[in-house]
Write a protein that holds these residues in place. Structure first.
Motif, PDB file in Angstrom:
ATOM      1  N   MET A 342       0.841  -1.316  -0.054  1.00  0.00           N
ATOM      2  CA  MET A 342       0.013   0.087   0.038  1.00  0.00           C
ATOM      3  C   MET A 342       0.822   1.267  -0.096  1.00  0.00           C
ATOM      4  N   ARG A 343       2.134   1.068  -0.023  1.00  0.00           N
ATOM      5  CA  ARG A 343       3.061   2.473  -0.060  1.00  0.00           C
ATOM      6  C   ARG A 343       3.672   2.440  -1.479  1.00  0.00           C
ATOM      7  N   THR A 344       3.107   3.210  -2.527  1.00  0.00           N
ATOM      8  CA  THR A 344       3.624   3.109  -3.819  1.00  0.00           C
ATOM      9  C   THR A 344       3.007   4.510  -4.523  1.00  0.00           C
ATOM     10  N   ASP A 345       4.100   4.837  -5.299  1.00  0.00           N
ATOM     11  CA  ASP A 345       3.420   6.110  -6.208  1.00  0.00           C
ATOM     12  C   ASP A 345       3.733   5.605  -7.720  1.00  0.00           C
ATOM     13  N   SER A 346       3.586   4.181  -7.981  1.00  0.00           N
ATOM     14  CA  SER A 346       3.331   3.713  -9.192  1.00  0.00           C
ATOM     15  C   SER A 346       1.912   3.268  -9.733  1.00  0.00           C
ATOM     16  N   THR A 347       1.487   3.542 -11.122  1.00  0.00           N
ATOM     17  CA  THR A 347       0.127   2.934 -11.206  1.00  0.00           C
ATOM     18  C   THR A 347       0.508   1.919 -12.186  1.00  0.00           C
ATOM     19  N   ARG A 348       1.598   1.392 -12.469  1.00  0.00           N
ATOM     20  CA  ARG A 348       1.799   0.103 -12.816  1.00  0.00           C
ATOM     21  C   ARG A 348       0.840  -1.274 -12.396  1.00  0.00           C
ATOM     22  N   VAL A 349       0.490  -2.085 -13.505  1.00  0.00           N
ATOM     23  CA  VAL A 349      -0.378  -3.071 -12.961  1.00  0.00           C
ATOM     24  C   VAL A 349       0.059  -4.331 -13.658  1.00  0.00           C
ATOM     25  N   SER A 350       0.197  -5.512 -13.095  1.00  0.00           N
ATOM     26  CA  SER A 350       0.737  -6.799 -13.945  1.00  0.00           C
ATOM     27  C   SER A 350      -0.144  -7.269 -14.728  1.00  0.00           C
ATOM     28  N   PRO A 351       0.325  -7.592 -15.960  1.00  0.00           N
ATOM     29  CA  PRO A 351      -0.699  -8.223 -17.142  1.00  0.00           C
ATOM     30  C   PRO A 351      -1.463  -9.186 -16.781  1.00  0.00           C
ATOM     31  N   SER A 352      -1.151 -10.124 -15.850  1.00  0.00           N
ATOM     32  CA  SER A 352      -2.266 -11.049 -15.359  1.00  0.00           C
ATOM     33  C   SER A 352      -3.343 -10.655 -14.594  1.00  0.00           C
ATOM     34  N   ALA A 353      -3.049  -9.870 -13.627  1.00  0.00           N
ATOM     35  CA  ALA A 353      -4.122  -8.965 -13.075  1.00  0.00           C
ATOM     36  C   ALA A 353      -5.063  -8.247 -14.048  1.00  0.00           C
ATOM     37  N   GLU A 355      -5.733  -8.997 -17.104  1.00  0.00           N
ATOM     38  CA  GLU A 355      -6.470  -9.949 -17.826  1.00  0.00           C
ATOM     39  C   GLU A 355      -7.717 -10.805 -16.796  1.00  0.00           C
ATOM     40  N   GLU A 356      -7.336 -10.987 -15.769  1.00  0.00           N
ATOM     41  CA  GLU A 356      -8.385 -11.326 -14.886  1.00  0.00           C
ATOM     42  C   GLU A 356      -9.419 -10.290 -14.804  1.00  0.00           C
ATOM     43  N   ALA A 357      -9.269  -8.944 -14.534  1.00  0.00           N
ATOM     44  CA  ALA A 357     -10.228  -7.941 -14.517  1.00  0.00           C
ATOM     45  C   ALA A 357     -11.046  -7.879 -15.638  1.00  0.00           C
ATOM     46  N   ARG A 358     -10.457  -7.907 -16.920  1.00  0.00           N
ATOM     47  CA  ARG A 358     -11.104  -7.818 -18.316  1.00  0.00           C
ATOM     48  C   ARG A 358     -12.052  -9.262 -18.059  1.00  0.00           C
ATOM     49  N   ASP A 359     -11.576 -10.169 -17.878  1.00  0.00           N
ATOM     50  CA  ASP A 359     -12.229 -11.641 -17.973  1.00  0.00           C
ATOM     51  C   ASP A 359     -13.693 -11.212 -17.037  1.00  0.00           C
ATOM     52  N   TRP A 360     -13.614 -10.496 -15.990  1.00  0.00           N
ATOM     53  CA  TRP A 360     -14.611 -10.457 -14.970  1.00  0.00           C
ATOM     54  C   TRP A 360     -15.446  -9.224 -15.628  1.00  0.00           C
ATOM     55  N   VAL A 361     -15.062  -8.305 -16.152  1.00  0.00           N
ATOM     56  CA  VAL A 361     -15.701  -7.296 -16.745  1.00  0.00           C
ATOM     57  C   VAL A 361     -16.771  -7.657 -17.902  1.00  0.00           C
ATOM     58  N   LYS A 362     -15.854  -8.553 -18.754  1.00  0.00           N
ATOM     59  CA  LYS A 362     -16.790  -8.970 -19.697  1.00  0.00           C
ATOM     60  C   LYS A 362     -18.035 -10.013 -19.169  1.00  0.00           C
ATOM     61  N   MET A 363     -17.664 -10.868 -18.566  1.00  0.00           N
ATOM     62  CA  MET A 363     -18.537 -11.946 -17.839  1.00  0.00           C
ATOM     63  C   MET A 363     -19.815 -11.132 -17.171  1.00  0.00           C
ATOM     64  N   MET A 364     -19.464  -9.789 -16.614  1.00  0.00           N
ATOM     65  CA  MET A 364     -20.448  -9.240 -15.548  1.00  0.00           C
ATOM     66  C   MET A 364     -21.243  -8.270 -16.229  1.00  0.00           C
ATOM     67  N   TYR A 365     -20.587  -7.426 -17.388  1.00  0.00           N
ATOM     68  CA  TYR A 365     -21.570  -6.461 -17.969  1.00  0.00           C
ATOM     69  C   TYR A 365     -21.300  -6.690 -19.500  1.00  0.00           C
ATOM     70  N   GLY A 366     -20.635  -7.654 -20.114  1.00  0.00           N
ATOM     71  CA  GLY A 366     -20.628  -7.896 -21.512  1.00  0.00           C
ATOM     72  C   GLY A 366     -19.571  -7.136 -22.290  1.00  0.00           C
ATOM     73  N   GLN A 367     -19.414  -7.573 -23.647  1.00  0.00           N
ATOM     74  CA  GLN A 367     -18.356  -7.042 -24.367  1.00  0.00           C
ATOM     75  C   GLN A 367     -18.439  -5.678 -24.469  1.00  0.00           C
ATOM     76  N   GLU A 368     -19.347  -4.900 -24.486  1.00  0.00           N
ATOM     77  CA  GLU A 368     -19.421  -3.391 -24.793  1.00  0.00           C
ATOM     78  C   GLU A 368     -18.777  -2.548 -23.678  1.00  0.00           C
ATOM     79  N   PHE A 369     -18.633  -3.094 -22.608  1.00  0.00           N
ATOM     80  CA  PHE A 369     -18.088  -2.175 -21.224  1.00  0.00           C
ATOM     81  C   PHE A 369     -16.642  -2.668 -21.528  1.00  0.00           C
TER      82      PHE A 369
END
Length: 587
Positions: A342-353, A355-369
């Motif tokens: 929790m002590r960071t000044d970076s906005t970098r995110v790991s590619p695996s995280a 992909e997991e978020a994108r999978d959830w968004v697609k499943m929950m809200y659909g491709q358009e989101f």
């Protein structure tokens, strides 16, 4: 110009000298411990962390072949009762065991003697590196177990095992930077505090960074006191079409921005417009605007948003974030770290995280989101971003807040939900707005109505940023306008003048103070919360209705300190010092 060069040279010399003394202190400490009797390494591995909660979570992942012990913060520091810095000999620090930590140090030494290898897994930042170095000096012996450094950016089974496998060495540049900061803070404190004792009050103290933050509060208070409100008036028309009311504001008078200074001028405009039953539409502009999601949180933006949305102070936010990072008991799963460090000044995110978020968004809200490509955020714009760190995000994006609700305390859940929503929203499509501007030219006077309607919610279906007083209107907060066409006469319900007075700049809130400290380059992710807390704890400022009011004592301290040490307690010097410490860390 010559004075500025001298100051820069002096600043660099101070930082370099402080770094050199840190190196010398390391060599001296190494000499001492290597003279001790050799010990026979045992059969288990020792992992040393900072907190018992972290020790518990990590111990569960590593199993019986590992012993996990906690330092419970720093174990060595400069002495309490004297300066502890040899100014004549390159600013060499005289470190002592912190009173009350003797037993901890003895236990760590004992555990180290029985271990075949030792992993120092204190927090992955400057302070953590310094703790690791101090512990290493206390526990290492000639022919003893090898000591290595481990960085846990998140505390999950995979992350812990990967970090142990990738163990490295202590980063001596980071240690130098921390020690240089510690020595600078001590020197400033020892120089400044006696001046305060003589002129203000016995027993109070001045911190190198806190005093500059106090200066921001006091200077803002002086601006507010000196402010002379100026009267001005606005004129608004209330219009209606098909039962939908909307507002048009007087936008121009004779082709210029209106300046209405008093009631008489406002009344004259109303007299000119008397009897108008309709306003004729002379121009309609429509355009589509997209609003992208914000990146996942850094320490600073988490503190700002938690203050605005949840009403949490910086200290409370960081304490809760630490709980979530170090591990929470989740039913049969046991203790698990829910967020990254929790002590960071970076906005970098790991590619695996991502992909997991994108999978959830697609499943929950659909491709358009879902945006066409993953949103891979880089570092924060500031050059001090440590890119080994990620942004603050859930360790497992699939672990929704409602899944962990029953295991978290109310405040922990609120913060986890904020972090989870912000991260998931950062991987969603932009919100799309139809914005409309309608102009009504009435001879000398032009009225304008602006409006915005949401065409596609995008990321705002999940998350909306909080706004504070004085931050202006967001697109989504604009009025909706009916469909009107050029030449159309729109009925007028009323034309109303309103009296206003110009307002002074607002007092800082916790959110706006943290934002300003970051903008000016004062402090770092690990220090924002303590800067803010110290001002209140020392009674230099009060926090009332979530705004900072400097106290009479605070104003006195600021006045004396700035007068006595104008070159030390100023924004430029403090910001440059932070940059110099970063340079030491970068080697």
């Amino acid at each position: 110009m010559a004075t500025a060069k001298k100051k820069t040279a002096a600043r660099k010399t101070t930082a370099k000298t402080a770094a050199k003394k840190a190196t010398r202190a390391r060599k001296t400490a190494s000499k001492i411990v290597e003279d001790e009797a050799p010990s026979e390494p045992g059969s288990t591995s020792l992992v040393i962390v900072e907190s018992p909660a972290k020790a518990k979570t990590i111990g569960k992942y590593l199993g019986r072949a590992y012993k996990v012990r906690a330092t419970i913060g720093h174990v060595r520091d400069l002495p309490e009762k004297k300066m502890g810095i040899d100014i004549e000999n390159g600013f060499e620090p005289d470190y002592v065991t912190i009173p009350g930590k003797e037993k901890t140090v003895a236990e760590l030494k004992s555990a180290a003697r029985d271990s075949r290898e030792i992993f120092l897994a204190t927090d992955p930042d400057r302070e953590g590196e310094a703790i690791a170095w101090h512990v290493a000096q206390q526990i290492k012996t000639k022919n003893g177990a090898r000591i290595r450094r481990v960085l846990f950016h998140e505390i999950t089974k995979d992350a812990v095992q990967s970090a142990i496998a990738a163990a490295g060495e202590i980063d001596t540049n980071k240690v130098d930077a921390q020690q240089a900061r510690r020595v600078l803070d001590r020197l400033v404190g020892y120089k400044a505090s006696p001046v305060l004792w003589k002129t203000v009050k016995k027993g109070i103290s001045a911190g190198r960074v806190q005093t500059v933050a106090l200066r921001l509060l006091v200077e803002r208070e002086r601006e507010i006191r000196a402010f002379k409100p100026v009267e001005y008036w606005t004129v608004e028309a209330q219009l209606e079409k098909n039962g939908q009311q909307f507002t048009a504001k007087l936008h121009q008078v004779d082709g210029k921005k209106p300046v209405i200074s008093n009631e008489a001028q406002a009344s004259a405009i109303l007299d000119d417009l008397k009897g108008r039953k309709t306003f004729e539409v002379t121009e309609v502009k429509r355009r589509e605007r997209r609003k992208n999601p914000y990146p996942p949180f850094t320490t600073s933006t988490l503190q700002q948003e938690a203050a605005k949305k949840l009403g949490f102070g910086s200290k409370r936010t960081m304490r809760l974030a630490q709980d979530l990072y170090e591990g929470i008991e989740i039913g049969e799963e046991g203790a698990v770290g829910l967020i990254t460090y929790m002590r960071t000044d970076s906005t970098r995110v790991s590619p695996s995280a991502v992909e997991e978020a994108r999978d959830w968004v697609k499943m929950m809200y659909g491709q358009e989101f879902l945006p066409d490509a993953p949103r891979l955020y880089g570092s924060a714009n500031s050059s001090n971003a440590q890119d080994a760190h990620e942004a603050i995000r859930p360790t497992d994006p699939k672990r929704r807040p409602d899944h962990v609700r029953k295991y978290l305390k109310e405040d922990q859940l609120k913060l986890y939900e904020l972090i989870w929503q912000r991260f998931m929203a950062s991987q969603m499509a932009p919100a799309v707005f139809d914005t409309t501007t309608v102009d009504f030219d009435l001879g000398r006077y032009q009225f304008r109505a602006t409006g915005s309607v949401v065409k596609f919610l995008g990321y705002q279906k999940l998350y909306k940023e909080a706004r504070e007083e004085g931050e202006g209107k967001a697109l989504e907060d604009e009025q909706g306008l009916p469909v009107v066409e050029v030449g159309e006469a729109v009925p007028v319900k009323s034309i109303t003048p309103s009296q206003h007075f110009t307002e002074p700049p607002p007092r800082f809130s916790e959110a706006s103070l943290v934002k300003e400290l970051e903008r000016l380059g004062i402090g770092r992710p690990s220090t924002y919360a303590s800067i803010v807390t110290t001002l209140v704890d020392r009674r230099y400022a009060l926090l009332e209705q979530r705004r900072f009011f400097p106290t009479a004592l605070g104003e006195q301290v600021e006045k004396v300190m700035v007068k006595a040490f104008p070159d030390v307690f100023n924004v430029q010097f403090t910001s440059h010092m932070e940059t110099d410490l970063d340079k030491i860390e970068e080697g």
